[in-house]
Design a protein around this motif. Sequence first.
Motif, short mmCIF file in Angstrom:
data_model
loop_
_atom_site.label_atom_id
_atom_site.label_comp_id
_atom_site.label_asym_id
_atom_site.label_seq_id
_atom_site.Cartn_x
_atom_site.Cartn_y
_atom_site.Cartn_z
N GLY A 124 -1.74 5.90 -13.29
CA GLY A 124 -0.51 5.11 -13.26
C GLY A 124 -0.66 3.96 -12.28
O GLY A 124 -0.40 4.10 -11.09
N TRP A 125 -1.10 2.83 -12.80
CA TRP A 125 -1.46 1.71 -11.92
C TRP A 125 -0.25 1.18 -11.16
O TRP A 125 -0.39 0.72 -10.02
CB TRP A 125 -2.10 0.60 -12.74
CG TRP A 125 -3.40 0.99 -13.36
CD1 TRP A 125 -3.60 1.44 -14.64
CD2 TRP A 125 -4.68 1.01 -12.73
NE1 TRP A 125 -4.93 1.73 -14.84
CE2 TRP A 125 -5.62 1.48 -13.69
CE3 TRP A 125 -5.14 0.68 -11.45
CZ2 TRP A 125 -6.97 1.60 -13.40
CZ3 TRP A 125 -6.48 0.82 -11.16
CH2 TRP A 125 -7.38 1.27 -12.12
N THR A 126 0.93 1.21 -11.75
CA THR A 126 2.11 0.68 -11.07
C THR A 126 2.84 1.73 -10.25
O THR A 126 3.89 1.44 -9.68
CB THR A 126 3.08 0.08 -12.10
OG1 THR A 126 3.44 1.08 -13.07
CG2 THR A 126 2.46 -1.12 -12.79
N SER A 127 2.31 2.94 -10.19
CA SER A 127 2.95 3.99 -9.40
C SER A 127 2.43 4.03 -7.97
O SER A 127 2.99 4.74 -7.12
CB SER A 127 2.72 5.37 -10.05
OG SER A 127 1.33 5.67 -10.10
N SER A 128 1.37 3.30 -7.69
CA SER A 128 0.78 3.26 -6.36
C SER A 128 0.82 1.83 -5.83
O SER A 128 0.60 0.87 -6.58
CB SER A 128 -0.67 3.76 -6.40
OG SER A 128 -1.32 3.53 -5.17
N VAL A 129 1.09 1.71 -4.53
CA VAL A 129 1.19 0.38 -3.92
C VAL A 129 -0.14 -0.36 -4.03
O VAL A 129 -0.21 -1.50 -4.51
CB VAL A 129 1.63 0.50 -2.45
CG1 VAL A 129 1.54 -0.86 -1.76
CG2 VAL A 129 3.04 1.05 -2.36
N TRP A 130 -1.21 0.29 -3.61
CA TRP A 130 -2.50 -0.39 -3.56
C TRP A 130 -3.11 -0.54 -4.95
O TRP A 130 -3.83 -1.52 -5.21
CB TRP A 130 -3.45 0.35 -2.63
CG TRP A 130 -3.02 0.22 -1.20
CD1 TRP A 130 -2.42 1.16 -0.42
CD2 TRP A 130 -3.12 -0.97 -0.41
NE1 TRP A 130 -2.13 0.64 0.82
CE2 TRP A 130 -2.56 -0.66 0.86
CE3 TRP A 130 -3.63 -2.24 -0.62
CZ2 TRP A 130 -2.50 -1.59 1.90
CZ3 TRP A 130 -3.57 -3.17 0.40
CH2 TRP A 130 -3.02 -2.84 1.64
N LEU A 131 -2.85 0.38 -5.85
CA LEU A 131 -3.37 0.22 -7.21
C LEU A 131 -2.67 -0.94 -7.93
O LEU A 131 -3.30 -1.70 -8.66
CB LEU A 131 -3.19 1.51 -7.99
CG LEU A 131 -4.13 2.66 -7.63
CD1 LEU A 131 -3.81 3.89 -8.47
CD2 LEU A 131 -5.59 2.25 -7.80
N SER A 132 -1.36 -1.07 -7.73
CA SER A 132 -0.65 -2.18 -8.36
C SER A 132 -1.10 -3.51 -7.77
O SER A 132 -1.23 -4.51 -8.49
CB SER A 132 0.86 -1.99 -8.19
OG SER A 132 1.20 -1.91 -6.82
N ARG A 133 -1.34 -3.54 -6.47
CA ARG A 133 -1.88 -4.76 -5.87
C ARG A 133 -3.29 -5.05 -6.38
O ARG A 133 -3.66 -6.21 -6.58
CB ARG A 133 -1.89 -4.63 -4.35
CG ARG A 133 -0.51 -4.69 -3.71
CD ARG A 133 -0.59 -4.42 -2.21
NE ARG A 133 0.72 -4.57 -1.59
CZ ARG A 133 0.97 -4.28 -0.30
NH1 ARG A 133 -0.02 -3.82 0.47
NH2 ARG A 133 2.17 -4.43 0.20
N LEU A 134 -4.06 -3.99 -6.59
CA LEU A 134 -5.42 -4.17 -7.09
C LEU A 134 -5.44 -4.82 -8.47
O LEU A 134 -6.31 -5.65 -8.76
CB LEU A 134 -6.13 -2.81 -7.14
CG LEU A 134 -7.58 -2.82 -7.62
CD1 LEU A 134 -8.46 -3.64 -6.68
CD2 LEU A 134 -8.11 -1.39 -7.74
N THR A 135 -4.49 -4.45 -9.32
CA THR A 135 -4.45 -5.07 -10.66
C THR A 135 -4.22 -6.58 -10.56
O THR A 135 -4.84 -7.35 -11.29
CB THR A 135 -3.34 -4.43 -11.50
OG1 THR A 135 -2.06 -4.63 -10.85
CG2 THR A 135 -3.59 -2.94 -11.68
N LEU A 136 -3.33 -7.00 -9.65
CA LEU A 136 -3.08 -8.43 -9.47
C LEU A 136 -4.30 -9.14 -8.91
O LEU A 136 -4.63 -10.26 -9.31
CB LEU A 136 -1.88 -8.64 -8.56
CG LEU A 136 -0.54 -8.10 -9.05
CD1 LEU A 136 0.54 -8.33 -8.00
CD2 LEU A 136 -0.13 -8.75 -10.37
N ILE A 137 -4.99 -8.48 -7.98
CA ILE A 137 -6.17 -9.09 -7.36
C ILE A 137 -7.28 -9.26 -8.40
O ILE A 137 -7.92 -10.32 -8.47
CB ILE A 137 -6.65 -8.23 -6.18
CG1 ILE A 137 -5.63 -8.27 -5.04
CG2 ILE A 137 -8.01 -8.69 -5.69
CD1 ILE A 137 -5.89 -7.29 -3.93
N ILE A 138 -7.51 -8.25 -9.21
CA ILE A 138 -8.56 -8.33 -10.22
C ILE A 138 -8.27 -9.44 -11.23
O ILE A 138 -9.16 -10.21 -11.60
CB ILE A 138 -8.72 -6.97 -10.94
CG1 ILE A 138 -9.29 -5.93 -9.97
CG2 ILE A 138 -9.61 -7.10 -12.17
CD1 ILE A 138 -9.37 -4.54 -10.55
#
Length: 313
Positions: free
Chosen positions: A169-183
């Motif tokens: 769940g990419w949008t369920s975690s703070v850093w994973l959701s930020r990681l999607t934007l960074i990538i």
Amino acid sequence: MIDTTLDGSGAASAAPARAGYRFRRRSRALRRAFPYLLVAPAVCFLLMITLYPGAYAIYQSLFYVKFNTWQFVGLDNYRDLFADREFWAALWNTLVIGGTALILECALALLIAYYAYRDPWVKGWRIIFLVPMLFMPSAVAFIWKLAFMDGRVISDLLMRIGLIESNIGWTSSVWLSRLTLIIADVWQWTPFLFIIFVAALQGQDEEIEEAARLDGASWPAIFWNISLPMMRPVIAVAVVLRGIDITTMFANVFIMTRGTPGGSTETISYFIYRIGFKTFNFGYASAASFVMLVITLVAAQFVVKRAFRSGRD
């Protein structure tokens, strides 16, 4: 009309009559002003679409504006803005997401530029690295949203190679959701820095590098000790240009995360959009825009001055 006269030998000579129109040489002042007159329409147009909206936003920030209601509040919008935790959180998110993306973009662009400048095979396929930059930001955001969230392409690939056991769940975690934007940002805008860095490498004096190579220095040593220090002003300008663009990161946030979870991916541009077009507090949004403009100009001026001062030293 021809005026015929006799010269000393008796031969007839013809002198053209004076023309009714005489060419006048332009004055020095007009010659100096002529180039400015040529570019004046373009300059006026740019000022109209940049200076006027900026001045209007500053003026609007002094009012409480909601639709047709204008109420003068002075500097209250700025005072409330500096006490707003959501504003500082959005500023921090912009710094974290944008700063991480900018560092990765610079590192990857320098690495690719190094190989594209030296390696004949990579140099021949240089145009391929520019393809991501040709897509619209909204299209890129939709592609990565499909890969991360809707289509779960990334999760499926990670499961197939055995790194994870279930969908993420990419949008369920703070850093994973930020990681999607960074990538997404790194994938699209690394080519922008790559173009600048390759041009800087090609513009350097080849005799300096050739002398270092004759002294026995390897290509990595030449790049690190000679080429990279000479590129410092160019890198600074490229970082400033890309950094200014990162502060306006909106499409990826709007399409991919909408600021979730809990506002951890809400950048300053999305904050301004939310205040202006969801709560319709346009004066407050204008104040946030002006404050962000000042912060960006100060940071850009500091980076450029430091870089060019180091380059002279």
